[in-house]
Write a protein that holds these residues in place. Sequence first.
Motif, PDB file in Angstrom:
ATOM      1  N   ILE A   1       2.470   4.266  36.956  1.00  0.00           N
ATOM      2  CA  ILE A   1       2.088   4.031  37.980  1.00  0.00           C
ATOM      3  C   ILE A   1       0.753   4.559  38.580  1.00  0.00           C
ATOM      4  CG2 ILE A   1       2.500   3.890  40.724  1.00  0.00           C
ATOM      5  CD1 ILE A   1       5.208   3.756  40.405  1.00  0.00           C
TER       6      ILE A   1
ATOM      7  N   PHE B   1       0.181   7.918  40.973  1.00  0.00           N
ATOM      8  CA  PHE B   1       1.551   8.467  41.354  1.00  0.00           C
ATOM      9  C   PHE B   1       1.851   9.755  40.526  1.00  0.00           C
ATOM     10  CE2 PHE B   1       6.123   8.820  40.518  1.00  0.00           C
ATOM     11  CZ  PHE B   1       6.331   8.662  41.893  1.00  0.00           C
TER      12      PHE B   1
ATOM     13  N   ALA C   1      11.112   5.514  41.983  1.00  0.00           N
ATOM     14  CA  ALA C   1       9.805   6.334  42.101  1.00  0.00           C
ATOM     15  C   ALA C   1      10.248   7.412  43.105  1.00  0.00           C
ATOM     16  CB  ALA C   1       8.473   5.486  42.503  1.00  0.00           C
TER      17      ALA C   1
ATOM     18  N   ALA D   1       3.133   3.705  45.070  1.00  0.00           N
ATOM     19  CA  ALA D   1       4.413   3.121  44.693  1.00  0.00           C
ATOM     20  C   ALA D   1       4.407   1.928  45.516  1.00  0.00           C
ATOM     21  CB  ALA D   1       5.595   4.091  44.909  1.00  0.00           C
TER      22      ALA D   1
ATOM     23  N   PHE E   1       1.974  -0.225  43.962  1.00  0.00           N
ATOM     24  CA  PHE E   1       2.430  -0.906  42.623  1.00  0.00           C
ATOM     25  C   PHE E   1       3.252  -1.957  42.659  1.00  0.00           C
ATOM     26  CE2 PHE E   1       5.476  -0.402  39.242  1.00  0.00           C
ATOM     27  CZ  PHE E   1       4.524  -0.600  37.845  1.00  0.00           C
TER      28      PHE E   1
ATOM     29  N   HIS F   1       3.140  -5.791  41.510  1.00  0.00           N
ATOM     30  CA  HIS F   1       3.969  -6.526  40.326  1.00  0.00           C
ATOM     31  C   HIS F   1       4.965  -7.052  41.031  1.00  0.00           C
ATOM     32  CE1 HIS F   1       1.871  -3.255  38.384  1.00  0.00           C
ATOM     33  NE2 HIS F   1       2.163  -3.837  37.036  1.00  0.00           N
TER      34      HIS F   1
END
Length: 456
Positions: free
Chosen positions: A3, A6, A37, A48, A51, A55
Amino acid sequence: MKINGFRGRLITADHADYDTARAVWNGAVDRRPRLIARCGGSADVAAAVRFARDHDLEIAVRGGGHNVAGTAVCEDGIVIDLSAMRAVRVDPAGRTARVQGGALWGDVDHTTQAHALATTGGIVSHTGVAGLTLGGGIGFLMRAHGLTVDNLLAAEVVTAEGDVVRASADEHPDLFWALRGGGGNFGVVSSFRFALHPVGPTVLAGPIFWAADDTTEVLRFYRDFAAEAPDELGTVVRLGTVPPLPAIPAELHWRPAVAVICCYAGAVDDGERAVRALRRFGTPLVDLLAPTRYAAFQAATDDTVLHGWHYYWKSTNLAGLSDDTIAVITDHAYAARSPRSYSAMFHMGGAVARVPQDATAYAGREVAHNIIIDGVWLPAESGKHAAAETAWARRFLQALQPHRATGVYVNFLDSDDDTGRVREAYGDRTYRRLAEVKAKYDPDNAFHHNKNIGPG
Ligand SMILES: Cc1cc2nc3c(=O)[nH]c(=O)nc-3n(C[C@H](O)[C@H](O)[C@H](O)COP(=O)(O)OP(=O)(O)OC[C@H]3O[C@@H](n4cnc5c(N)ncnc54)[C@H](O)[C@@H]3O)c2cc1C
């Protein structure tokens, strides 16, 4: 898997820690996220969130992992896990504490009590600060010092866009209002700032137990006693079997009993006066009310609701404690089959009721008592108890139907058959206002794996 931006820990199904990391307090919840995460700070949370949005992943947010519905973990999505973010920093002079979003109440009490300070938290020390606070926060200190949200001064929030913002009375006040009762719908809170109050470190606290046969008389007495109690006195009535705790004489273990658990948030001598009539009532099985370290008292029943056991809950606000209501409670409270099941009744009022209803998103400030019915059994006992305890809790709630006040505490809602009760928890007006804030801060409903408020 990677990520961008991250720096925390990513845990996937091939990691040795995966099963531990996906487990939540309610062992009956068994979900397999694609990715956990584990964040180290708000920058990781923001990375996070971005991400997950990029996605198109289902998002679950984990604070203490204690919610009975298990919303802290999702199937095949990402868990934004704050369990490594447990720091608590106290400013003793300013009487405030900054608490990270994955802290537990035990972390807060431990740190604040070093300065003889505290804020209203839950009654079990392994409960998460974040979920509890965002739903309102009820506990022994609330009648003296308000709900947890009444002590919330500011929050650092990662929004659905992955931005880090501060919410307080002056910054994003609409968001700040919604966070104080509206749950995890509006963003991920990476830290809270709370007001603290002088408490203890020694307080008069503990339970008095009476035999289950005395429940009607005890509850009738308690109704009048609680109505007259000073705000410093917080009480919770517990009905079930006596838990097998070392502090309780062994010959009483597992015996059906009603307990009034007290905590006096003031001088011990004043507390002694406030509870005198209660401890003289009837013939208690045992009176364990004594000067106690507040932090130890807050952890005293931790072992009666352990992680990994199976749970099913039902709850409602009560219209009052009429003789008829007491009769229903007495009839049903001891009808559970599992000796670990119990019910608990919180006495509200005091400072909770003095805050105007529209000052925060917490509904139900006028309610004097609420009740939670907790079906509890061991994982190995599922075949024997799961269906029976679930049916018991539902039957008990059904029998209380004529005695309910509108509303239910959102943090006591379970999954499945409680999903439709979120609007009931807030009432129409507060729900509509929450939906407007939701539409502003999370119009796509990215944060929906919770007691969901859709964008209105
Ligand atoms: C044994 C036990 C005792 C309890 N006693 C009390 C009590 O005395 N008083 C009381 O008020 N409640 C009590 N509760 C209920 C408690 O408030 C809820 O279970 C609450 O959800 C627990 O918070 P958590 O952080 O552990 O939840 P989690 O399971 O981690 O999260 C639940 C939900 O909260 C949201 N959330 C969690 N962390 C964050 C975050 N950092 N940012 C944004 N959203 C987040 C998410 O939507 C998540 O789905 C108790 C619960 C248990 C199991």
